[in-house]
Scaffold this active site. Structure first.
Site, PDB file in Angstrom:
ATOM      1  N   CYS A   1      -8.047  11.396   5.364  1.00 29.74           N
ATOM      2  CA  CYS A   1      -7.452  10.822   4.161  1.00 29.74           C
ATOM      3  C   CYS A   1      -7.968  11.447   2.880  1.00 29.74           C
ATOM      4  O   CYS A   1      -7.515  11.081   1.782  1.00 29.74           O
ATOM      5  CB  CYS A   1      -7.674   9.313   4.145  1.00 29.74           C
ATOM      6  SG  CYS A   1      -7.048   8.512   5.629  1.00 29.74           S
TER       7      CYS A   1
ATOM      8  N   HIS B   1     -10.492   5.152  -4.025  1.00 28.94           N
ATOM      9  CA  HIS B   1      -9.825   5.315  -2.731  1.00 28.94           C
ATOM     10  C   HIS B   1      -9.154   3.999  -2.368  1.00 28.94           C
ATOM     11  O   HIS B   1      -8.010   3.984  -1.959  1.00 28.94           O
ATOM     12  CB  HIS B   1     -10.858   5.741  -1.689  1.00 28.94           C
ATOM     13  CG  HIS B   1     -10.261   6.188  -0.397  1.00 28.94           C
ATOM     14  ND1 HIS B   1      -9.316   7.186  -0.317  1.00 28.94           N
ATOM     15  CD2 HIS B   1     -10.482   5.762   0.882  1.00 28.94           C
ATOM     16  CE1 HIS B   1      -8.971   7.369   0.946  1.00 28.94           C
ATOM     17  NE2 HIS B   1      -9.657   6.514   1.690  1.00 28.94           N
TER      18      HIS B   1
ATOM     19  N   GLU C   1     -17.321   1.201  -1.398  1.00 29.78           N
ATOM     20  CA  GLU C   1     -16.900   1.874  -2.628  1.00 29.78           C
ATOM     21  C   GLU C   1     -17.259   1.040  -3.861  1.00 29.78           C
ATOM     22  O   GLU C   1     -17.747   1.575  -4.861  1.00 29.78           O
ATOM     23  CB  GLU C   1     -15.404   2.139  -2.573  1.00 29.78           C
ATOM     24  CG  GLU C   1     -14.906   3.088  -3.631  1.00 29.78           C
ATOM     25  CD  GLU C   1     -13.453   3.476  -3.423  1.00 29.78           C
ATOM     26  OE1 GLU C   1     -12.998   4.383  -4.132  1.00 29.78           O
ATOM     27  OE2 GLU C   1     -12.753   2.867  -2.570  1.00 29.78           O
TER      28      GLU C   1
ATOM     29  N   LYS D   1      -3.016   2.207  -3.969  1.00 25.27           N
ATOM     30  CA  LYS D   1      -2.575   1.823  -2.626  1.00 25.27           C
ATOM     31  C   LYS D   1      -2.011   0.411  -2.573  1.00 25.27           C
ATOM     32  O   LYS D   1      -1.323   0.062  -1.616  1.00 25.27           O
ATOM     33  CB  LYS D   1      -3.725   2.007  -1.638  1.00 25.27           C
ATOM     34  CG  LYS D   1      -4.100   3.473  -1.417  1.00 25.27           C
ATOM     35  CD  LYS D   1      -5.197   3.622  -0.370  1.00 25.27           C
ATOM     36  CE  LYS D   1      -5.530   5.102  -0.117  1.00 25.27           C
ATOM     37  NZ  LYS D   1      -6.214   5.737  -1.263  1.00 25.27           N
TER      38      LYS D   1
ATOM     39  N   HIS E   1      -1.083   3.351   2.043  1.00 25.54           N
ATOM     40  CA  HIS E   1      -1.990   4.481   2.290  1.00 25.54           C
ATOM     41  C   HIS E   1      -1.170   5.663   2.791  1.00 25.54           C
ATOM     42  O   HIS E   1      -0.705   5.659   3.932  1.00 25.54           O
ATOM     43  CB  HIS E   1      -3.045   4.086   3.309  1.00 25.54           C
ATOM     44  CG  HIS E   1      -4.222   5.007   3.335  1.00 25.54           C
ATOM     45  ND1 HIS E   1      -4.160   6.316   2.909  1.00 25.54           N
ATOM     46  CD2 HIS E   1      -5.512   4.805   3.747  1.00 25.54           C
ATOM     47  CE1 HIS E   1      -5.350   6.879   3.056  1.00 25.54           C
ATOM     48  NE2 HIS E   1      -6.183   5.979   3.549  1.00 25.54           N
TER      49      HIS E   1
ATOM     50  N   PHE F   1     -11.703   9.548   7.523  1.00 27.59           N
ATOM     51  CA  PHE F   1     -12.343   9.486   8.837  1.00 27.59           C
ATOM     52  C   PHE F   1     -13.141  10.766   9.068  1.00 27.59           C
ATOM     53  O   PHE F   1     -12.739  11.854   8.658  1.00 27.59           O
ATOM     54  CB  PHE F   1     -11.285   9.371   9.934  1.00 27.59           C
ATOM     55  CG  PHE F   1     -10.710   7.985  10.109  1.00 27.59           C
ATOM     56  CD1 PHE F   1     -11.103   6.916   9.323  1.00 27.59           C
ATOM     57  CD2 PHE F   1      -9.752   7.746  11.088  1.00 27.59           C
ATOM     58  CE1 PHE F   1     -10.571   5.654   9.502  1.00 27.59           C
ATOM     59  CE2 PHE F   1      -9.204   6.494  11.275  1.00 27.59           C
ATOM     60  CZ  PHE F   1      -9.612   5.441  10.477  1.00 27.59           C
TER      61      PHE F   1
END
Length: 415
Positions: free
Chosen positions: A164, A303, A314, A333, A338, A398
């Site tokens: 991502c 993010h 975060e 998002k 996403h 990831f």
């Protein structure tokens, strides 16, 4: 502020997202802060049946009949967004020296939809059921290759795959190419079309997807009720040039990229480091290259996936790193879902627009923080007008991949 490297000009952006095809519709959709998540008939019978699809995307009309059936959906998005970015920059492939142009494209899964369809046909008909066009459609590098063919680019053409964070990593890599003198123009972005049955089933098995029965409240970055992300699709691109080159050709400069940073967690295959160790290192690296410190940051495009672990880690980083001067925070998002490998590039473009308009979009789905997210300044509800001198776009993926991009306005408000 004294940058370690000369800034790079962002001269064009292009977007295809669940808020619409084009930078204009996407920016307005994010400003409106209305979630695009909706029931998805293609996911009927799966554990999760909602997604954030690009609305009304007609590949035949936008790209052409032949390419609309032989290319993967992710490549369709990339072509449309990249063409918009090039036009926005006032460039034409007919006029440039293709050997001095680079394409860097990030994707988490390449043409995964085409791969799933080829596998289905193999199962139904055996080897004869697999098209000769299957490999060119789903190999991860092929979207970048198709862009090069479409735009006449013969310089460096690269693919980044950091889950991502792939789109943000593409911007980082493009900046390195420009600083190294390997090109004069770099088209950097990300694309993904992972709203497919296998991808949805896999994410659902990991319990990464929201199961909120109300699609409008399914994607809830930093909210106490968050329970996962909504899978989206799309593409985003920026055109980068050395500032002196952009000035020489009187290009429209939207913002300046002044710092890039990347670092790994080395912690877990899918879970972020609980103290966001790699993300913090990426942010510090980007700020160091920008000649800036945490107190110079006015805004963070987070993010912000809406998962428990990501948002907590975060938010903890933002609270800790910017303790003396908290920046405003937003996550797109909540509106777009996403978009996977496209997310970092989409959010970089949105950060550029945020600086241009000196306006921070609200975070859709956010209403009530929990104890992990209560001490950061999440903009929600209406957009916020704010004096913005330096903004960060941060991405994670990831495998523990983290990338941070630091932007400043192109005009007199630049530090």
């Amino acid at each position: 502020m004294s940058a370690a490297r000369p800034p790079l000009a962002v001269t064009g952006i292009g977007l295809v997202t669940p808020a619409g095809a084009g930078a204009g519709p996407t920016w307005q959709g994010v400003l409106d802060a209305r979630a695009t998540a909706a029931p998805d008939p293609a996911l009927t019978g799966l554990p999760v049946g909602i997604s954030c699809r690009v609305p009304g995307f007609d590949a035949r009309a936008l790209i052409g009949g032949r390419d609309s059936w032989r290319l993967d959906r992710a490549t369709h998005f990339a072509l449309v967004a990249a063409r918009e970015a090039v036009a926005d920059a006032g460039l034409s492939p007919a006029d440039w020296d293709g050997a001095r142009v680079a394409v860097v494209l990030g994707s988490a899964a390449g043409g995964v939809g085409s791969y799933e369809r080829a596998t289905e046909r193999f199962g139904a008909k055996g080897p004869s059921g697999v098209s000769a066009l299957a490999l060119p459609a789903f190999l991860p590098n092929m979207a970048a290759g198709q862009l090069a063919i479409d735009l006449g680019v013969t310089g460096p053409v690269l693919h980044t795959a950091t889950a991502c964070a792939s789109g943000a990593a593409a911007v980082h890599t493009a900046a390195l190419l420009l600083h190294a003198g390997a090109c004069d123009i770099a088209l950097a972005g990300g694309t993904d079309a992972m709203v497919t049955p296998v991808c949805v089933a896999a994410f659902a098995r990991m319990r990464a997807l929201s199961r909120n029965p109300d699609p409008s409240r399914a994607s809830r970055p930093f909210d106490a009720g968050r329970d996962g992300f909504v899978l989206g699709e799309g593409a985003g691109f920026t055109v980068l040039e050395r500032r002196a080159d952009a000035v020489d050709r009187r290009a429209p400069v939207r913002a300046l990229l002044v710092g890039v940073g990347t670092a790994a967690d080395a912690h877990h295959p899918v879970a972020p480091h609980p103290r966001a160790r790699g993300l913090e290192a990426a942010v510090r690296n980007a700020l160091a290259e920008a000649g800036a410190g945490p107190d110079d940051v006015d805004h963070v495009n987070a993010h912000g996936t809406g998962t428990r672990l990501n948002d907590s880690a975060e938010a903890g980083l933002i609270e800790r790193l910017f303790a003396r001067r908290p920046p405003s925070v937003t996550s797109a998002k909540g509106v777009l879902g996403h978009t996977m490998g496209a997310a970092g590039a989409v959010e970089a473009a949105l950060t550029v627009l945020t600086l241009q308009h000196q306006t921070v979009p609200g975070t859709a789905g956010f209403a009530v923080p929990d104890r992990d997210t209560a001490r950061i300044d999440v903009v929600h509800g209406r957009p916020r007008r704010q004096r913005l001198r330096l903004a960060l776009s941060i991405s994670a993926g990831f495998g523990g991949h983290n990338t941070a991009l630091a932007f400043v306005p192109a005009g007199p408000r630049r530090p």
